[in-house]
Enzyme design. Structure first.
Site, PDB file in Angstrom:
ATOM      1  N   ASN A  12      47.207  38.119  29.006  1.00 13.35           N
ATOM      2  CA  ASN A  12      47.450  38.232  30.451  1.00 13.35           C
ATOM      3  C   ASN A  12      48.741  37.482  30.758  1.00 13.35           C
ATOM      4  OD1 ASN A  12      47.433  38.178  33.224  1.00 13.35           O
ATOM      5  ND2 ASN A  12      45.664  36.799  33.403  1.00 13.35           N
ATOM      6  N   LYS A  14      50.330  37.364  33.428  1.00 12.04           N
ATOM      7  CA  LYS A  14      50.383  36.897  34.833  1.00 12.04           C
ATOM      8  C   LYS A  14      51.745  37.236  35.442  1.00 12.04           C
ATOM      9  CE  LYS A  14      47.149  33.287  33.610  1.00 12.04           C
ATOM     10  NZ  LYS A  14      46.376  32.169  34.071  1.00 12.04           N
ATOM     11  N   HIS A  96      40.048  38.766  38.209  1.00 14.09           N
ATOM     12  CA  HIS A  96      40.497  37.489  37.639  1.00 14.09           C
ATOM     13  C   HIS A  96      40.326  36.396  38.699  1.00 14.09           C
ATOM     14  CE1 HIS A  96      43.101  34.380  35.988  1.00 14.09           C
ATOM     15  NE2 HIS A  96      43.012  34.996  34.833  1.00 14.09           N
ATOM     16  N   GLU A  98      42.131  34.075  39.574  1.00 15.57           N
ATOM     17  CA  GLU A  98      43.321  33.829  40.418  1.00 15.57           C
ATOM     18  C   GLU A  98      43.402  34.858  41.539  1.00 15.57           C
ATOM     19  OE1 GLU A  98      46.199  33.613  37.260  1.00 15.57           O
ATOM     20  OE2 GLU A  98      45.302  31.724  36.591  1.00 15.57           O
ATOM     21  N   GLU A 166      35.380  33.681  31.952  1.00 13.29           N
ATOM     22  CA  GLU A 166      36.477  32.732  32.108  1.00 13.29           C
ATOM     23  C   GLU A 166      36.072  31.630  33.092  1.00 13.29           C
ATOM     24  OE1 GLU A 166      40.492  34.509  30.961  1.00 13.29           O
ATOM     25  OE2 GLU A 166      40.212  34.914  33.094  1.00 13.29           O
ATOM     26  N   GLY A 172      44.170  27.543  32.077  1.00 12.61           N
ATOM     27  CA  GLY A 172      45.449  26.850  32.189  1.00 12.61           C
ATOM     28  C   GLY A 172      45.352  25.335  32.192  1.00 12.61           C
ATOM     29  N   SER A 211      42.143  28.644  28.186  1.00  9.93           N
ATOM     30  CA  SER A 211      42.785  27.705  27.261  1.00  9.93           C
ATOM     31  C   SER A 211      42.522  28.020  25.790  1.00  9.93           C
ATOM     32  CB  SER A 211      42.381  26.259  27.593  1.00  9.93           C
ATOM     33  OG  SER A 211      42.856  25.901  28.881  1.00  9.93           O
TER      34      SER A 211
HETATM   35  C1  PEP Z   1      43.751  33.571  31.988  1.00  8.72           C
HETATM   36  O1  PEP Z   1      44.552  33.464  32.880  1.00  8.72           O
HETATM   37  O2  PEP Z   1      43.016  34.569  31.941  1.00  8.72           O
HETATM   38  C2  PEP Z   1      43.670  32.521  30.987  1.00  8.72           C
HETATM   39  C3  PEP Z   1      42.657  32.502  30.181  1.00  8.72           C
HETATM   40  O3  PEP Z   1      44.699  31.597  30.984  1.00  8.72           O
HETATM   41  P1  PEP Z   1      44.917  30.423  29.881  1.00  8.72           P
HETATM   42  O4  PEP Z   1      44.723  31.037  28.534  1.00  8.72           O
HETATM   43  O5  PEP Z   1      46.316  29.968  30.114  1.00  8.72           O
HETATM   44  O6  PEP Z   1      43.897  29.385  30.171  1.00  8.72           O
END
Ligand code: PEP
Length: 251
Positions: A12, A14, A96, A98, A166, A172, A211
């Protein structure tokens, strides 16, 4: 990993990437191989160009990060599922955290978008996950179950839909749940998918996201019912993304 299920490692991107670096990243990912299916999800602006760059590369699919629930209409700034298909996307990430946080998307909106994606043959990747406060309150499983029930339409299993667990607090942040907590949540998600979709639910892919890095990928991807990863930050570094993909061993 679920026996007989091909793992999916999804990047992703973003809101990252101008044309030059997006193309370079896609081309670098295309050099990777292995047993996992790879997916890159660039921002809308790069979708067509990345899809063109990856044409003929069977190992890497292209996806989007969102779509509108309507096929077309007066929705300034939005992009529809048919437009994504037309641009070369095969997958779309929906719900997601976000988007749930920044755009107030609730389960009903995610469900409508998922239906729109399925209607044009896009594979939806529906994200669910609890906040830190919800986990500390012992509500993580109830929250995720509610999100699954509210976000997944009938026909989700037939579309080959993917669920991404998630935890919001792991995205992040460099923090991840314990392996026991990931295993427990993925088992709960699996049970819900089987209860809802029967045998087909037993083979749907459940990704872990939050992460994931080269250093922690192998043990996470080896857990029961973890059928791949949704990767944010590390998907922007080709060597890291490919190292995570290499850690995904199909069983
Ligand atoms: C994400 O945005 O779906 C995600 C898992 O980000 P990160 O791997 O940076 O935690």
């Amino acid at each position: 990993m679920t026996p007989g299920v091909r793992p999916l490692i999804a990047g992703n991107w973003k809101m990252h990437g101008l044309r030059a670096d997006g193309l370079a990243l896609a081309r670098a990912v295309a050099k990777g191989g292995g047993g996992a299916e790879l997916l890159v999800c660039p921002p809308f602006t790069l979708l067509r160009e990345v899809a063109t760059a990856l044409e003929g590369c069977a190992a890497v699919a292209v996806g989007a990060q969102d779509c509108h629930a309507a096929a077309k209409g007066a929705h300034t700034g939005d992009v529809s599922a048919p437009m994504l298909r037309d641009a070369g996307a095969r997958f779309v990430i929906l719900g997601h955290s976000e988007r749930r946080a920044d755009h107030g998307e609730g389960d009903a909106a995610v469900l409508a978008k998922t239906e729109a994606a399925m209607a044009v043959g896009l594979v939806p990747i529906v994200c669910v996950g609890e906040s830190e406060a919800e986990r500390l309150a012992g509500e993580a499983e109830a929250v995720v179950t509610r999100q699954l029930d509210g976000s997944l339409p009938e026909g989700f299993a037939a579309s080959g839909g993917v669920v991404a667990y998630e935890p919001v607090w792991a995205i992040g942040t460099g923090r991840t749940p314990t392996e026991a907590d990931i295993t427990a949540m993925h088992a709960a998600i699996r049970a819900r998918l089987v209860a809802r979709f029967g045998e087909a639910g037993a083979k749907l892919r459940i990704l872990y996201g939050g992460s994931v890095k080269p250093a922690n990928a192998a043990p996470i991807l080896a857990l029961e019912n973890v059928d791949g990863a949704l990767v944010g930050g590390a998907s922007l570094v080709p060597a890291d993304f490919l190292a995570i993909a290499a850690a995904a061993k199909a069983t």
